[in-house]
Design a protein around this motif. Structure first.
Motif, PDB file in Angstrom:
ATOM      1  N   PRO A   1       0.806  -1.227   0.000  1.00 31.39           N
ATOM      2  CA  PRO A   1       0.000   0.000   0.000  1.00 31.39           C
ATOM      3  C   PRO A   1       0.838   1.275   0.000  1.00 31.39           C
ATOM      4  N   ILE A   2       2.157   1.146   0.094  1.00 30.88           N
ATOM      5  CA  ILE A   2       3.009   2.336   0.131  1.00 30.88           C
ATOM      6  C   ILE A   2       4.221   2.121  -0.762  1.00 30.88           C
ATOM      7  N   SER A   3       4.564   3.151  -1.521  1.00 35.04           N
ATOM      8  CA  SER A   3       5.704   3.079  -2.431  1.00 35.04           C
ATOM      9  C   SER A   3       6.836   3.961  -1.923  1.00 35.04           C
ATOM     10  N   LEU A   4       8.037   3.751  -2.477  1.00 25.63           N
ATOM     11  CA  LEU A   4       9.167   4.598  -2.117  1.00 25.63           C
ATOM     12  C   LEU A   4       8.898   6.050  -2.511  1.00 25.63           C
ATOM     13  N   GLU A   5       8.218   6.232  -3.649  1.00 26.88           N
ATOM     14  CA  GLU A   5       7.909   7.598  -4.083  1.00 26.88           C
ATOM     15  C   GLU A   5       6.991   8.293  -3.086  1.00 26.88           C
ATOM     16  N   ALA A   6       6.019   7.556  -2.543  1.00 26.86           N
ATOM     17  CA  ALA A   6       5.124   8.142  -1.539  1.00 26.86           C
ATOM     18  C   ALA A   6       5.900   8.511  -0.279  1.00 26.86           C
ATOM     19  N   LEU A   7       6.869   7.682   0.088  1.00 28.37           N
ATOM     20  CA  LEU A   7       7.703   7.989   1.254  1.00 28.37           C
ATOM     21  C   LEU A   7       8.553   9.225   1.007  1.00 28.37           C
ATOM     22  N   ARG A   8       9.043   9.379  -0.219  1.00 28.94           N
ATOM     23  CA  ARG A   8       9.825  10.581  -0.556  1.00 28.94           C
ATOM     24  C   ARG A   8       8.965  11.838  -0.429  1.00 28.94           C
ATOM     25  N   VAL A   9       7.710  11.743  -0.858  1.00 30.93           N
ATOM     26  CA  VAL A   9       6.799  12.881  -0.748  1.00 30.93           C
ATOM     27  C   VAL A   9       6.539  13.195   0.729  1.00 30.93           C
ATOM     28  N   LEU A  10       6.292  12.161   1.513  1.00 29.11           N
ATOM     29  CA  LEU A  10       6.053  12.333   2.945  1.00 29.11           C
ATOM     30  C   LEU A  10       7.254  12.980   3.620  1.00 29.11           C
ATOM     31  N   ASP A  11       8.439  12.517   3.274  1.00 27.34           N
ATOM     32  CA  ASP A  11       9.673  13.064   3.839  1.00 27.34           C
ATOM     33  C   ASP A  11       9.849  14.538   3.467  1.00 27.34           C
ATOM     34  N   ALA A  12       9.581  14.871   2.219  1.00 31.63           N
ATOM     35  CA  ALA A  12       9.757  16.255   1.751  1.00 31.63           C
ATOM     36  C   ALA A  12       8.790  17.207   2.452  1.00 31.63           C
TER      37      ALA A  12
ATOM     38  N   SER B   1       5.491  22.275   4.347  1.00 30.21           N
ATOM     39  CA  SER B   1       4.223  22.507   3.649  1.00 30.21           C
ATOM     40  C   SER B   1       4.192  21.691   2.367  1.00 30.21           C
ATOM     41  N   PHE B   2       2.988  21.490   1.834  1.00 32.26           N
ATOM     42  CA  PHE B   2       2.837  20.751   0.588  1.00 32.26           C
ATOM     43  C   PHE B   2       3.470  21.526  -0.567  1.00 32.26           C
ATOM     44  N   ALA B   3       3.299  22.853  -0.561  1.00 33.73           N
ATOM     45  CA  ALA B   3       3.833  23.675  -1.658  1.00 33.73           C
ATOM     46  C   ALA B   3       5.359  23.646  -1.675  1.00 33.73           C
ATOM     47  N   ALA B   4       5.977  23.763  -0.494  1.00 30.98           N
ATOM     48  CA  ALA B   4       7.440  23.744  -0.426  1.00 30.98           C
ATOM     49  C   ALA B   4       7.971  22.369  -0.804  1.00 30.98           C
ATOM     50  N   ALA B   5       7.258  21.317  -0.402  1.00 33.03           N
ATOM     51  CA  ALA B   5       7.666  19.962  -0.771  1.00 33.03           C
ATOM     52  C   ALA B   5       7.592  19.769  -2.280  1.00 33.03           C
ATOM     53  N   ALA B   6       6.551  20.311  -2.891  1.00 37.06           N
ATOM     54  CA  ALA B   6       6.413  20.211  -4.344  1.00 37.06           C
ATOM     55  C   ALA B   6       7.593  20.879  -5.041  1.00 37.06           C
TER      56      ALA B   6
ATOM     57  N   LYS C   1       7.689  19.002  -8.454  1.00 40.55           N
ATOM     58  CA  LYS C   1       6.334  18.572  -8.792  1.00 40.55           C
ATOM     59  C   LYS C   1       5.381  19.748  -8.591  1.00 40.55           C
ATOM     60  N   VAL C   2       4.168  19.615  -9.075  1.00 42.57           N
ATOM     61  CA  VAL C   2       3.150  20.610  -8.788  1.00 42.57           C
ATOM     62  C   VAL C   2       2.503  20.245  -7.454  1.00 42.57           C
ATOM     63  N   THR C   3       1.968  21.227  -6.768  1.00 37.46           N
ATOM     64  CA  THR C   3       1.403  20.991  -5.436  1.00 37.46           C
ATOM     65  C   THR C   3       0.258  19.987  -5.478  1.00 37.46           C
ATOM     66  N   SER C   4      -0.534  20.038  -6.536  1.00 37.35           N
ATOM     67  CA  SER C   4      -1.675  19.119  -6.634  1.00 37.35           C
ATOM     68  C   SER C   4      -1.217  17.666  -6.692  1.00 37.35           C
ATOM     69  N   ALA C   5      -0.060  17.416  -7.325  1.00 39.38           N
ATOM     70  CA  ALA C   5       0.460  16.046  -7.404  1.00 39.38           C
ATOM     71  C   ALA C   5       0.890  15.555  -6.033  1.00 39.38           C
ATOM     72  N   VAL C   6       1.489  16.448  -5.254  1.00 44.38           N
ATOM     73  CA  VAL C   6       1.887  16.088  -3.890  1.00 44.38           C
ATOM     74  C   VAL C   6       0.649  15.800  -3.048  1.00 44.38           C
ATOM     75  N   SER C   7      -0.359  16.649  -3.140  1.00 42.21           N
ATOM     76  CA  SER C   7      -1.594  16.454  -2.377  1.00 42.21           C
ATOM     77  C   SER C   7      -2.272  15.139  -2.755  1.00 42.21           C
ATOM     78  N   TYR C   8      -2.299  14.840  -4.053  1.00 42.05           N
ATOM     79  CA  TYR C   8      -2.930  13.602  -4.513  1.00 42.05           C
ATOM     80  C   TYR C   8      -2.196  12.383  -3.954  1.00 42.05           C
ATOM     81  N   THR C   9      -0.855  12.425  -3.956  1.00 39.43           N
ATOM     82  CA  THR C   9      -0.072  11.298  -3.453  1.00 39.43           C
ATOM     83  C   THR C   9      -0.394  11.018  -1.993  1.00 39.43           C
ATOM     84  N   ILE C  10      -0.504  12.074  -1.185  1.00 34.44           N
ATOM     85  CA  ILE C  10      -0.803  11.886   0.232  1.00 34.44           C
ATOM     86  C   ILE C  10      -2.243  11.422   0.437  1.00 34.44           C
TER      87      ILE C  10
ATOM     88  N   HIS D   1      -1.842  25.917   9.841  1.00 36.76           N
ATOM     89  CA  HIS D   1      -1.283  26.362   8.570  1.00 36.76           C
ATOM     90  C   HIS D   1      -0.113  25.486   8.129  1.00 36.76           C
ATOM     91  N   LYS D   2       0.618  24.933   9.089  1.00 37.86           N
ATOM     92  CA  LYS D   2       1.774  24.100   8.767  1.00 37.86           C
ATOM     93  C   LYS D   2       1.362  22.639   8.694  1.00 37.86           C
TER      94      LYS D   2
END
Length: 307
Positions: free
Chosen positions: A4-15, A21-26, A31-40, A57-58
């Motif tokens: 249920p979890i991929s390495l890419e999802a873990l990278r997003v979580l870590d970022a 924030s989602f925007a700073a991680a993107a 990536k675009v912020t929407s892609a980060v939000s979708y992954t989570i 906010h954070k």
């Protein structure tokens, strides 16, 4: 059965956790912020877990999210090491080599050494030079986020590591010309210094308790995140503090800061190259062989400047 979890999802979580924030991680992940939000969102659905508390906010991890990230970071490190070992076995040259450099050291000699590596070898290694403060470099090396560390000796952390001394770094207590300590006309005592704010750079450790240096008990402190910010605060007269002599001397020569003699001057600190006692690739071996003669040869005028 799929996990249920991929390495890419873990990278997003870590970022998200690192950047806040989602925007700073993107931005960090290109990536675009929407892609980060979708992954989570998809990860939360697949795991049937709430990973982030979205009330503030954070981006703040829930306890379950924090546990998943802590364990997931180990998976990320192991996956990166596995790929690195495979590439190294194939051609002898690491695809990536990370050198952690303590922020008290000037970067130019290290950049010069990397440039020499590029001209002297046919290796295709990509370098990452990361500036660390106090215990941050040790944290990076001991946690395998760095392959080499250039830093002042810290006996507790250096046990079991290989090392070669490069030189010594001197420190100088400084303040702005208009700061009260600049007009004492005598060496400043601890009590003199304690009456004024100290400017300190924050430790960059991630997994170990942060360290401090050159601070007194019961002293007001302004903490910043880089030497650039520290110098700006010193020049503004907001406080005083120690600076490595290579950084302090040009500022003193230009009249932007003044040397404040103190009763307890800091002794010059030995600076060494450290690495773990394990097999490495050609790039790491080249650095270990050439750094002492290249950087060590420059220490006389880079790390041992005199006022």
């Amino acid at each position: 059965m799929s996990l249920p979890i991929s390495l890419e999802a873990l990278r997003v979580l870590d970022a998200i956790d690192r950047r806040g924030s989602f925007a700073a991680a993107a931005e960090d992940l290109n990536k675009v912020t929407s892609a980060v939000s979708y992954t989570i969102q998809k990860l939360e659905q697949d795991l049937d877990l709430l990973l982030f508390d979205r009330q503030g906010h954070k981006a703040k991890l829930t306890p379950a999210g924090q546990l998943l990230l802590d364990e997931g970071r180990e998976l990320l490190r192991n996956s990166e090491k596995l790929v690195e070992k495979a590439r190294q076995l194939a051609n002898g040259w690491e695809s990536n080599l990370t050198i952690a450099v303590d922020s008290v050291l000037p970067m130019n000699p290290i950049l010069s050494l990397v440039n020499l590596f590029y001209s002297d070898t046919q290796g295709q290694t990509n370098f990452r030079l990361q500036e660390e403060v106090l215990g941050g470099g040790w944290d990076a090396l001991l946690s395998d986020r760095a392959d080499l560390l250039i830093a002042p000796l810290h006996t507790e952390f250096a046990r079991g590591l290989h090392q070669v001394t490069l030189g010594h770094v001197q420190f100088c207590y400084v303040a702005a010309p208009h700061h009260p300590l600049a007009s004492l006309n005598r060496p400043a005592t601890d009590e003199d210094i304690r009456q004024h704010r100290a400017i300190a750079v924050a430790d960059t450790s991630r997994e170990r308790a942060p360290l401090t240096a050159g601070l007194l008990d019961r002293q007001s402190i302004l903490t910043v995140t880089s030497f650039t910010m520290k110098i700006a605060a010193l020049e503004s007269g907001m406080g005083s503090g120690f600076l490595p002599l290579p950084f302090a001397k040009p500022l003193i020569d230009e009249g932007r800061l003044v040397h404040v003699p103190v009763d307890k001057e800091r002794e010059p600190i030995p600076v060494s190259l450290f690495w773990k006692p394990k097999p490495g690739g050609n790039a790491r071996d080249w650095m270990i062989k050439n750094m002492p003669k290249h950087i060590g040869g420059q220490c006389a005028h880079v790390m041992n400047l005199a006022l």
